[in-house]
Scaffold this motif. Structure first.
Motif, PDB file in Angstrom:
ATOM      1  N   GLY A  85      31.184  54.820  37.234  1.00 30.76           N
ATOM      2  CA  GLY A  85      30.003  54.831  36.389  1.00 30.76           C
ATOM      3  C   GLY A  85      30.214  54.150  35.044  1.00 30.76           C
ATOM      4  O   GLY A  85      29.258  53.875  34.331  1.00 30.76           O
ATOM      5  N   HIS A  86      31.458  53.891  34.691  1.00 28.59           N
ATOM      6  CA  HIS A  86      31.770  53.147  33.471  1.00 28.59           C
ATOM      7  C   HIS A  86      31.888  51.673  33.816  1.00 28.59           C
ATOM      8  O   HIS A  86      32.086  51.292  34.972  1.00 28.59           O
ATOM      9  N   ASP A  87      31.802  50.832  32.820  1.00 30.17           N
ATOM     10  CA  ASP A  87      31.985  49.388  32.988  1.00 30.17           C
ATOM     11  C   ASP A  87      33.487  49.125  33.025  1.00 30.17           C
ATOM     12  O   ASP A  87      34.161  49.170  32.000  1.00 30.17           O
ATOM     13  N   VAL A  88      34.002  48.894  34.224  1.00 29.30           N
ATOM     14  CA  VAL A  88      35.441  48.752  34.421  1.00 29.30           C
ATOM     15  C   VAL A  88      35.728  47.433  35.129  1.00 29.30           C
ATOM     16  O   VAL A  88      35.085  47.090  36.113  1.00 29.30           O
ATOM     17  N   GLY A  89      36.711  46.724  34.617  1.00 31.07           N
ATOM     18  CA  GLY A  89      37.234  45.537  35.277  1.00 31.07           C
ATOM     19  C   GLY A  89      38.668  45.829  35.673  1.00 31.07           C
ATOM     20  O   GLY A  89      39.137  46.957  35.513  1.00 31.07           O
ATOM     21  N   LYS A  90      39.379  44.841  36.154  1.00 32.61           N
ATOM     22  CA  LYS A  90      40.771  45.065  36.534  1.00 32.61           C
ATOM     23  C   LYS A  90      41.586  45.400  35.284  1.00 32.61           C
ATOM     24  O   LYS A  90      41.870  44.545  34.472  1.00 32.61           O
TER      25      LYS A  90
END
Length: 121
Positions: A85-90
């Motif tokens: 639900g959070h904005d997560v990238g690698k």
């Protein structure tokens, strides 16, 4: 903010936009409290925390985001549900606005990072 040329974290924090300064100062305080035995350095133009020469956590004031870099894949995997639900990238957790930064989540990520050494991705 473009990649900082600051030589230390105090200089970095002096450059960040005023509306982001308080939350990034708090993140730094959390890093210093939770990452005992880590070295605070500037790496790639942002504050970073190293153990045994390996960067395990960093943060940055980007143009659109406040970015938090969790370099350990084992820590990210352990927090998969809380990161959903959070904005997560690698390896990167991003927040668009300072008031949206989840300090409790960051504290727990820092505690997990400090708990034991691990492989940095």
């Amino acid at each position: 903010m473009v990649r900082s040329e600051a030589s230390d974290v105090d200089g970095y924090l002096a450059e960040v936009p005023e509306e982001r300064k308080a939350v990034l100062t708090e993140v730094r305080r959390l890093c210093r409290a939770e990452l005992s035995g880590f070295d605070e350095v500037m790496a790639y133009g942002m504050p970073a925390y190293e153990r045994d020469g390996s960067c395990e956590f960093a943060f940055a004031s980007q143009k659109q985001y406040l970015s938090f870099y969790v370099m350990r894949s084992d820590v990210r995997e352990a927090f998969e549900e809380r990161l959903a639900g959070h904005d997560v990238g690698k390896g990167c957790l991003r927040f668009r606005r300072p008031e949206k930064v989840d300090l409790a989540l960051l504290r727990d990520l820092l505690k997990a990072t400090a708990a034991r050494p691990g492989t940095v991705c």
